[in-house]
Design an enzyme around this catalytic site. Structure first.
Site, mmCIF file in Angstrom:
data_model
loop_
_atom_site.group_PDB
_atom_site.id
_atom_site.type_symbol
_atom_site.label_atom_id
_atom_site.label_comp_id
_atom_site.label_asym_id
_atom_site.label_seq_id
_atom_site.Cartn_x
_atom_site.Cartn_y
_atom_site.Cartn_z
ATOM 1 N N GLU A 142 0.867 -1.187 0.000
ATOM 2 C CA GLU A 142 0.000 0.000 0.000
ATOM 3 C C GLU A 142 0.902 1.234 0.000
ATOM 4 O OE1 GLU A 142 -3.903 1.852 2.253
ATOM 5 O OE2 GLU A 142 -2.420 0.752 3.412
ATOM 6 N N HIS A 238 -5.614 5.563 -2.433
ATOM 7 C CA HIS A 238 -4.863 6.763 -2.059
ATOM 8 C C HIS A 238 -4.645 7.606 -3.314
ATOM 9 C CE1 HIS A 238 -4.024 6.002 2.191
ATOM 10 N NE2 HIS A 238 -4.006 4.718 1.845
ATOM 11 N N HIS A 260 -9.781 0.144 0.024
ATOM 12 C CA HIS A 260 -10.713 0.760 0.988
ATOM 13 C C HIS A 260 -11.545 1.886 0.370
ATOM 14 C CE1 HIS A 260 -7.361 3.542 1.535
ATOM 15 N NE2 HIS A 260 -6.745 2.801 2.433
ATOM 16 N N ASN A 263 -12.291 5.838 1.320
ATOM 17 C CA ASN A 263 -11.237 6.383 2.164
ATOM 18 C C ASN A 263 -9.998 6.708 1.329
ATOM 19 O OD1 ASN A 263 -12.510 3.911 4.223
ATOM 20 N ND2 ASN A 263 -12.709 6.070 4.736
ATOM 21 N N ARG A 271 -21.741 15.856 -10.230
ATOM 22 C CA ARG A 271 -21.136 16.308 -11.493
ATOM 23 C C ARG A 271 -19.694 15.822 -11.651
ATOM 24 N NH1 ARG A 271 -24.205 20.835 -10.104
ATOM 25 N NH2 ARG A 271 -22.439 21.805 -9.035
ATOM 26 N N ASP A 291 -16.102 -0.944 10.106
ATOM 27 C CA ASP A 291 -16.030 -0.749 11.557
ATOM 28 C C ASP A 291 -17.004 0.322 12.024
ATOM 29 O OD1 ASP A 291 -14.792 1.439 10.435
ATOM 30 O OD2 ASP A 291 -12.932 1.270 11.589
ATOM 31 N N ASP A 317 -7.959 -3.373 7.557
ATOM 32 C CA ASP A 317 -6.984 -2.275 7.516
ATOM 33 C C ASP A 317 -6.488 -1.979 8.933
ATOM 34 O OD1 ASP A 317 -5.371 -0.313 6.393
ATOM 35 O OD2 ASP A 317 -6.945 1.215 6.370
#
Length: 428
Positions: A142, A238, A260, A263, A271, A291, A317
């Site tokens: 990650e 990310h 995820h 997040n 739009r 969670d 995670d």
């Protein structure tokens, strides 16, 4: 030969969908699942099995072992810890939550630290089948190939462009890699997506828009293609990508996994659909942290209706604080304060979770009203298919591994069996 009786078995039907069956006996050994028989026929014909070989499930659920494809740590240990004992701790803690195999997940750290972690994972993988916890399938990388704009609790100074040459020595270890597709460089004239190129534009510095306006078809996707040839699943995460770039990655370049969902990515706007819109509008499989901190119950219900069990992978995670209670802990070089179920950086950013996978499953089931069979699919059959492991993992069927989890209606884990060996709990 060993047997499990008196359970509510979650077994695949003729279409592969899990259904609840009773009145069965599951026969297994370390070589795998040998038979699933009618209980009455078994009791009449099987006088050679002694009582010590029979595990009575006591009316509890008997399911395939859970797969956790995104977990950083727990029990005070972290994948990045420079000690082999950390992964041993993770094996045992994962088994206690019903997980029979998992991907220890790295952080965006200096590359030397990441390679050291991958080397430790490689060594730990060689011990599969001999220890007292869950198997390690490989690593989930990650970062560091992510966006500075959506780094979350990752360290911006260690982010750099996706470079397959860095992964090449670890293709036997890395099973899943998270990237920000908008940070892929612009094509060099005369190059193709199937070739690694040089002279690529670098990743933008923190806070600077990456290759603003560069269309997806002008980007160099050779990193993704090289990963696919090596059997590494590429995931979007990310990321500050727009809808078009994310959708192109999924639909044109085979990036079928999203890290995820919601997040650390561009959200859904009417739009500007963003990465969330692309994930929900395509057949991508999406991770979800259930969670009730990272994703609200109402949003979990919406995702369930849109994606269903075949495109949803529940994850934890989790960080090293999982299972330790309130306090201040380290995560990716940052101090994280844990209060209840919430883990926060000093600036209030939500960090990784402290949830166990069985607790996430229980909450998701409560939030959505989904059946136990469908909920369990999201941590068994679906991630197994995603990692191309469906031939041996992800379902209770003759010929597959004897990875088995026994639990009750509120998802309390009673027994975890890995490769036919009891690694957690005992006789129910």
């Amino acid at each position: 030969m060993k047997a499990i009786t008196n359970g509510r078995f979650l077994l695949p039907n003729e279409n592969g969908a899990f259904e609840e069956w009773t009145g069965c006996v599951l026969l297994y050994d370390e070589a795998g699942i040998q038979a699933i028989e009618d209980a009455a026929s078994f009791e009449a014909a099987c006088s050679g099995v002694t009582p010590t070989d029979v595990l009575d499930a006591g009316g509890r659920f008997v399911a395939p072992g859970f797969l956790n494809v995104h977990v950083h740590g727990g029990g005070g240990a972290d994948t990045m810890d420079d000690t082999p004992e950390a992964l041993t701790t993770l094996r045992r803690q994962q088994a206690a939550m019903g997980v029979t195999a998992f991907l220890p997940t790295t952080m965006t750290c200096p590359w030397d630290d990441i390679t050291a972690a991958l080397a430790r994972v490689r060594t730990a993988m060689q011990a599969n089948g001999t220890g007292d916890g869950a198997d390690i399938l490989g690593a989930h990388l990650e970062g560091p190939f992510i966006s500075p704009a959506e780094k979350g609790s990752q360290e911006a100074t260690n982010i750099f462009p996706a470079d397959f040459a860095k992964l090449a020595p670890f293709t036997d270890v890395v099973r899943l890699v998270t990237i920000a597709p908008e940070e892929l460089p612009r094509k060099v004239a005369g190059s193709s997506d199937g070739e690694q190129t040089s002279g690529l534009e670098p990743v933008a510095a923190a806070g600077v828009a990456p290759l603003a306006g560069c269309p997806a078809d002008e980007r160099d996707w050779s990193f993704v293609e090289a990963c696919k040839r090596a059997g590494i699943v590429v995931s979007i995460g990310h990321t500050a990508a727009d809808y078009e770039t994310a959708a192109a990655a999924i639909q044109s370049h085979g990036v079928h996994h999203v890290t995820h969902l919601f997040n650390a990515m561009t959200g859904l706007h009417h739009r500007r659909p963003g990465v969330v819109g692309a994930a929900l509008d395509t057949a991508a499989r999406v991770e979800l942290i259930c969670d009730n901190v990272h994703v609200a119950p109402a949003v979990q219900r919406l995702v369930w209706r849109l994606k269903g069990k075949g495109q949803l992978i529940l994850i934890t995670d989790a960080m090293r604080a999982c299972g330790l209670g309130d306090g201040t802990y380290e995560f990716g070089g940052h101090a994280v304060t844990v209060t209840g179920e919430r883990a926060l950086l000093a600036d209030g950013t939500i960090a990784a979770s402290v949830a166990t996978l069985n607790r996430c499953l229980a909450r998701f089931r409560e939030n959505t009203g989904a059946s136990m069979a469908d909920v369990i699919t999201t941590v068994t059959q679906t991630p197994a298919k995603d990692l191309d492991l469906g031939a041996e993992r992800g379902a209770l069927a003759v010929g597959k591994r004897a990875d088995i989890t026994i639990f009750d209606d509120d998802m309390t884990i009673f027994t975890t069996i890995v490769g036919g060996r009891l690694v957690y709990g005992g006789r129910c």
